[in-house]
Design a protein around this motif. Sequence first.
Motif, PDB file in Angstrom:
ATOM      1  N   ASN A   1     -13.884   3.731  -2.503  1.00 14.06           N
ATOM      2  CA  ASN A   1     -13.417   4.249  -3.786  1.00 14.06           C
ATOM      3  C   ASN A   1     -11.932   3.998  -4.041  1.00 14.06           C
ATOM      4  O   ASN A   1     -11.375   4.510  -5.013  1.00 14.06           O
ATOM      5  CB  ASN A   1     -13.728   5.742  -3.867  1.00 14.06           C
ATOM      6  CG  ASN A   1     -15.210   6.029  -3.950  1.00 14.06           C
ATOM      7  OD1 ASN A   1     -15.762   6.127  -5.027  1.00 14.06           O
ATOM      8  ND2 ASN A   1     -15.857   6.131  -2.790  1.00 14.06           N
ATOM      9  N   PHE A   2     -11.296   3.245  -3.152  1.00 21.32           N
ATOM     10  CA  PHE A   2      -9.910   2.833  -3.365  1.00 21.32           C
ATOM     11  C   PHE A   2      -9.849   1.323  -3.588  1.00 21.32           C
ATOM     12  O   PHE A   2     -10.696   0.587  -3.069  1.00 21.32           O
ATOM     13  CB  PHE A   2      -9.044   3.190  -2.146  1.00 21.32           C
ATOM     14  CG  PHE A   2      -8.787   4.650  -1.969  1.00 21.32           C
ATOM     15  CD1 PHE A   2      -7.951   5.337  -2.839  1.00 21.32           C
ATOM     16  CD2 PHE A   2      -9.371   5.354  -0.926  1.00 21.32           C
ATOM     17  CE1 PHE A   2      -7.705   6.688  -2.690  1.00 21.32           C
ATOM     18  CE2 PHE A   2      -9.135   6.715  -0.757  1.00 21.32           C
ATOM     19  CZ  PHE A   2      -8.298   7.384  -1.635  1.00 21.32           C
ATOM     20  N   ASN A   3      -8.862   0.891  -4.327  1.00 21.58           N
ATOM     21  CA  ASN A   3      -8.599  -0.535  -4.416  1.00 21.58           C
ATOM     22  C   ASN A   3      -7.985  -0.991  -3.094  1.00 21.58           C
ATOM     23  O   ASN A   3      -7.230  -0.246  -2.460  1.00 21.58           O
ATOM     24  CB  ASN A   3      -7.628  -0.822  -5.565  1.00 21.58           C
ATOM     25  CG  ASN A   3      -8.176  -0.365  -6.901  1.00 21.58           C
ATOM     26  OD1 ASN A   3      -9.359  -0.552  -7.192  1.00 21.58           O
ATOM     27  ND2 ASN A   3      -7.312   0.238  -7.721  1.00 21.58           N
TER      28      ASN A   3
ATOM     29  N   ALA B   1       0.821  -1.204   0.000  1.00 19.90           N
ATOM     30  CA  ALA B   1       0.000   0.000   0.000  1.00 19.90           C
ATOM     31  C   ALA B   1       0.862   1.264   0.000  1.00 19.90           C
ATOM     32  O   ALA B   1       1.908   1.310   0.663  1.00 19.90           O
ATOM     33  CB  ALA B   1      -0.907  -0.011   1.225  1.00 19.90           C
ATOM     34  N   ARG B   2       0.398   2.261  -0.725  1.00 25.13           N
ATOM     35  CA  ARG B   2       1.078   3.560  -0.757  1.00 25.13           C
ATOM     36  C   ARG B   2       0.368   4.598   0.099  1.00 25.13           C
ATOM     37  O   ARG B   2       0.920   5.662   0.357  1.00 25.13           O
ATOM     38  CB  ARG B   2       1.159   4.068  -2.209  1.00 25.13           C
ATOM     39  CG  ARG B   2       1.964   3.168  -3.161  1.00 25.13           C
ATOM     40  CD  ARG B   2       3.396   3.063  -2.706  1.00 25.13           C
ATOM     41  NE  ARG B   2       4.221   2.262  -3.607  1.00 25.13           N
ATOM     42  CZ  ARG B   2       5.000   2.774  -4.556  1.00 25.13           C
ATOM     43  NH1 ARG B   2       5.052   4.079  -4.729  1.00 25.13           N
ATOM     44  NH2 ARG B   2       5.719   1.982  -5.327  1.00 25.13           N
ATOM     45  N   ILE B   3      -0.864   4.301   0.527  1.00 28.49           N
ATOM     46  CA  ILE B   3      -1.678   5.240   1.305  1.00 28.49           C
ATOM     47  C   ILE B   3      -1.922   4.649   2.690  1.00 28.49           C
ATOM     48  O   ILE B   3      -2.349   3.492   2.820  1.00 28.49           O
ATOM     49  CB  ILE B   3      -3.029   5.517   0.616  1.00 28.49           C
ATOM     50  CG1 ILE B   3      -2.813   6.153  -0.764  1.00 28.49           C
ATOM     51  CG2 ILE B   3      -3.918   6.401   1.487  1.00 28.49           C
ATOM     52  CD1 ILE B   3      -4.059   6.164  -1.630  1.00 28.49           C
TER      53      ILE B   3
ATOM     54  N   VAL C   1     -10.656  11.649  -3.075  1.00 24.38           N
ATOM     55  CA  VAL C   1      -9.836  10.585  -3.653  1.00 24.38           C
ATOM     56  C   VAL C   1      -8.691  11.171  -4.480  1.00 24.38           C
ATOM     57  O   VAL C   1      -7.536  10.720  -4.377  1.00 24.38           O
ATOM     58  CB  VAL C   1     -10.703   9.632  -4.494  1.00 24.38           C
ATOM     59  CG1 VAL C   1      -9.825   8.646  -5.266  1.00 24.38           C
ATOM     60  CG2 VAL C   1     -11.692   8.870  -3.601  1.00 24.38           C
ATOM     61  N   ALA C   2      -8.997  12.196  -5.265  1.00 27.02           N
ATOM     62  CA  ALA C   2      -7.963  12.825  -6.093  1.00 27.02           C
ATOM     63  C   ALA C   2      -6.870  13.462  -5.240  1.00 27.02           C
ATOM     64  O   ALA C   2      -5.677  13.361  -5.548  1.00 27.02           O
ATOM     65  CB  ALA C   2      -8.612  13.863  -7.013  1.00 27.02           C
ATOM     66  N   ILE C   3      -7.270  14.096  -4.143  1.00 30.04           N
ATOM     67  CA  ILE C   3      -6.277  14.728  -3.254  1.00 30.04           C
ATOM     68  C   ILE C   3      -5.406  13.676  -2.578  1.00 30.04           C
ATOM     69  O   ILE C   3      -4.182  13.811  -2.501  1.00 30.04           O
ATOM     70  CB  ILE C   3      -6.999  15.607  -2.207  1.00 30.04           C
ATOM     71  CG1 ILE C   3      -7.580  16.861  -2.879  1.00 30.04           C
ATOM     72  CG2 ILE C   3      -6.041  16.011  -1.081  1.00 30.04           C
ATOM     73  CD1 ILE C   3      -8.502  17.668  -1.998  1.00 30.04           C
ATOM     74  N   ILE C   4      -6.033  12.620  -2.096  1.00 33.85           N
ATOM     75  CA  ILE C   4      -5.277  11.577  -1.409  1.00 33.85           C
ATOM     76  C   ILE C   4      -4.329  10.857  -2.378  1.00 33.85           C
ATOM     77  O   ILE C   4      -3.201  10.514  -2.023  1.00 33.85           O
ATOM     78  CB  ILE C   4      -6.232  10.588  -0.713  1.00 33.85           C
ATOM     79  CG1 ILE C   4      -6.998  11.306   0.408  1.00 33.85           C
ATOM     80  CG2 ILE C   4      -5.478   9.389  -0.155  1.00 33.85           C
ATOM     81  CD1 ILE C   4      -8.137  10.497   1.013  1.00 33.85           C
TER      82      ILE C   4
ATOM     83  N   SER D   1     -22.883  16.772  -1.482  1.00 35.80           N
ATOM     84  CA  SER D   1     -23.193  15.365  -1.723  1.00 35.80           C
ATOM     85  C   SER D   1     -21.931  14.528  -1.871  1.00 35.80           C
ATOM     86  O   SER D   1     -20.914  14.980  -2.413  1.00 35.80           O
ATOM     87  CB  SER D   1     -24.047  15.223  -2.987  1.00 35.80           C
ATOM     88  OG  SER D   1     -23.274  15.520  -4.142  1.00 35.80           O
ATOM     89  N   ALA D   2     -22.022  13.296  -1.404  1.00 35.74           N
ATOM     90  CA  ALA D   2     -20.911  12.357  -1.566  1.00 35.74           C
ATOM     91  C   ALA D   2     -20.591  12.162  -3.045  1.00 35.74           C
ATOM     92  O   ALA D   2     -19.426  12.004  -3.427  1.00 35.74           O
ATOM     93  CB  ALA D   2     -21.263  11.024  -0.913  1.00 35.74           C
ATOM     94  N   GLU D   3     -21.606  12.181  -3.866  1.00 36.55           N
ATOM     95  CA  GLU D   3     -21.414  11.971  -5.303  1.00 36.55           C
ATOM     96  C   GLU D   3     -20.426  12.976  -5.890  1.00 36.55           C
ATOM     97  O   GLU D   3     -19.595  12.625  -6.734  1.00 36.55           O
ATOM     98  CB  GLU D   3     -22.768  12.069  -6.010  1.00 36.55           C
ATOM     99  CG  GLU D   3     -22.716  11.720  -7.481  1.00 36.55           C
ATOM    100  CD  GLU D   3     -24.089  11.773  -8.133  1.00 36.55           C
ATOM    101  OE1 GLU D   3     -24.186  11.358  -9.304  1.00 36.55           O
ATOM    102  OE2 GLU D   3     -25.056  12.222  -7.488  1.00 36.55           O
ATOM    103  N   GLN D   4     -20.515  14.226  -5.443  1.00 38.49           N
ATOM    104  CA  GLN D   4     -19.598  15.246  -5.959  1.00 38.49           C
ATOM    105  C   GLN D   4     -18.302  15.332  -5.173  1.00 38.49           C
ATOM    106  O   GLN D   4     -17.241  15.615  -5.733  1.00 38.49           O
ATOM    107  CB  GLN D   4     -20.292  16.619  -5.967  1.00 38.49           C
ATOM    108  CG  GLN D   4     -21.314  16.783  -7.060  1.00 38.49           C
ATOM    109  CD  GLN D   4     -21.641  18.238  -7.335  1.00 38.49           C
ATOM    110  OE1 GLN D   4     -20.994  19.148  -6.816  1.00 38.49           O
ATOM    111  NE2 GLN D   4     -22.657  18.470  -8.152  1.00 38.49           N
ATOM    112  N   LEU D   5     -18.366  15.115  -3.866  1.00 35.33           N
ATOM    113  CA  LEU D   5     -17.209  15.382  -3.008  1.00 35.33           C
ATOM    114  C   LEU D   5     -16.220  14.232  -2.897  1.00 35.33           C
ATOM    115  O   LEU D   5     -15.007  14.455  -2.818  1.00 35.33           O
ATOM    116  CB  LEU D   5     -17.696  15.780  -1.614  1.00 35.33           C
ATOM    117  CG  LEU D   5     -18.386  17.148  -1.531  1.00 35.33           C
ATOM    118  CD1 LEU D   5     -19.109  17.291  -0.212  1.00 35.33           C
ATOM    119  CD2 LEU D   5     -17.366  18.266  -1.708  1.00 35.33           C
TER     120      LEU D   5
END
Length: 363
Positions: A25-27, A2-4, A356-359, A347-351
């Motif tokens: 939303n992560f593998n 894992a990297r995170i 995920v992109a930031i992490i 909303s979770a859908e947008q946020l």
Amino acid sequence: MARILILEAFYGGSHKQLIDVLIENFNEEEYDLLTIPAKKWHWCARMSALHFAGRIPATHQYRTIFCSSVLNLSELIGMRVDLASCRKIVYFHENQLCYPVRDTKERDVQYGINQITSCLCADKVLFNSRYNMISFLESIHSFLNVVPNMSFKGVRDQIAPKCDVLYFPVEFGCLSKKSSPTENTENKPLHIIWPHRWEHDKNPEQLVEALLALQEKGVNFHVSILGERFETIPKCFETIEDQLHGKVIQFGSLPREDYRRTLAEGDVVISTALHEFYGVAMLEAVYSGCVPLAPNRLVYPELYPSDKLFNTTAQLVKQLYNWCRNRGLFEKHRDAFFSQINLDGYSAEQLVPQFVAIIRNMA
């Protein structure tokens, strides 16, 4: 490997909700998750760094650490210098510089100091509201000023450039929405909802004062007092069911499905909070069809229009009275409110994709 590395020192409530929706939303091979149960918050804040320092594997390939501000990140990095090169992201659900206490002398300044040093250690600091971020940054100087025989220069200036707002992702898709009325609602009692923890910082005394004043005016209404209750309930709640003569139709927490249904059956959702940095329960109720009435302070001016904010208990009672005695007027207010408000930005859908992109270091 894992990297995170995701660390949650208080894995319950909104902290758990956030982590759970993110890891979907992560593998699985992308991250490792370490948590501490959400019990005894003070111990979690004081000891989680030492706990995690002993549990994080010595051999790893971590590139990013994501944690909430309960963890003293600087203390962890001091004990695990092998993690110092990681990109470190801290998420603030609340901040201890502005957390209300009944008596200023009760405040344990260590928790605020931990959050300040965590920010200095972090590469990115995210807050669940602009109010949370601004109140934290503007309190740093005065908070540190109480320390005798020492001075601290430029602390705020070091932290501020790292800070940004990323609203907590509410899973609106899991909620029920109010159905269109199939019968005349003109004589239907207004259903008021108060969905907050039964603790002093949610100010239940003001709720009771308002409800009793509303009853004195001779109008009919129903109220559901929801939220998490504890062994010792607020004194003002001890006789409220008797005082309101059958108007309390739900008193205490509910299973999640019943809770969602009750929100969808409500008309007005009220906050009387002395402390609120975001307010998931209010947003959930609004999405479900309730019109909000909230104090003109804290995070609420950031989320709701000014005509749904009150400055005094008298203003709150007046608005409720007008709606109770004129259901048609309330329905017009409700239609106008929902024609103007847009909850997509919470909303979770947008946020979640933004988190995920930031992490992943893609934003």
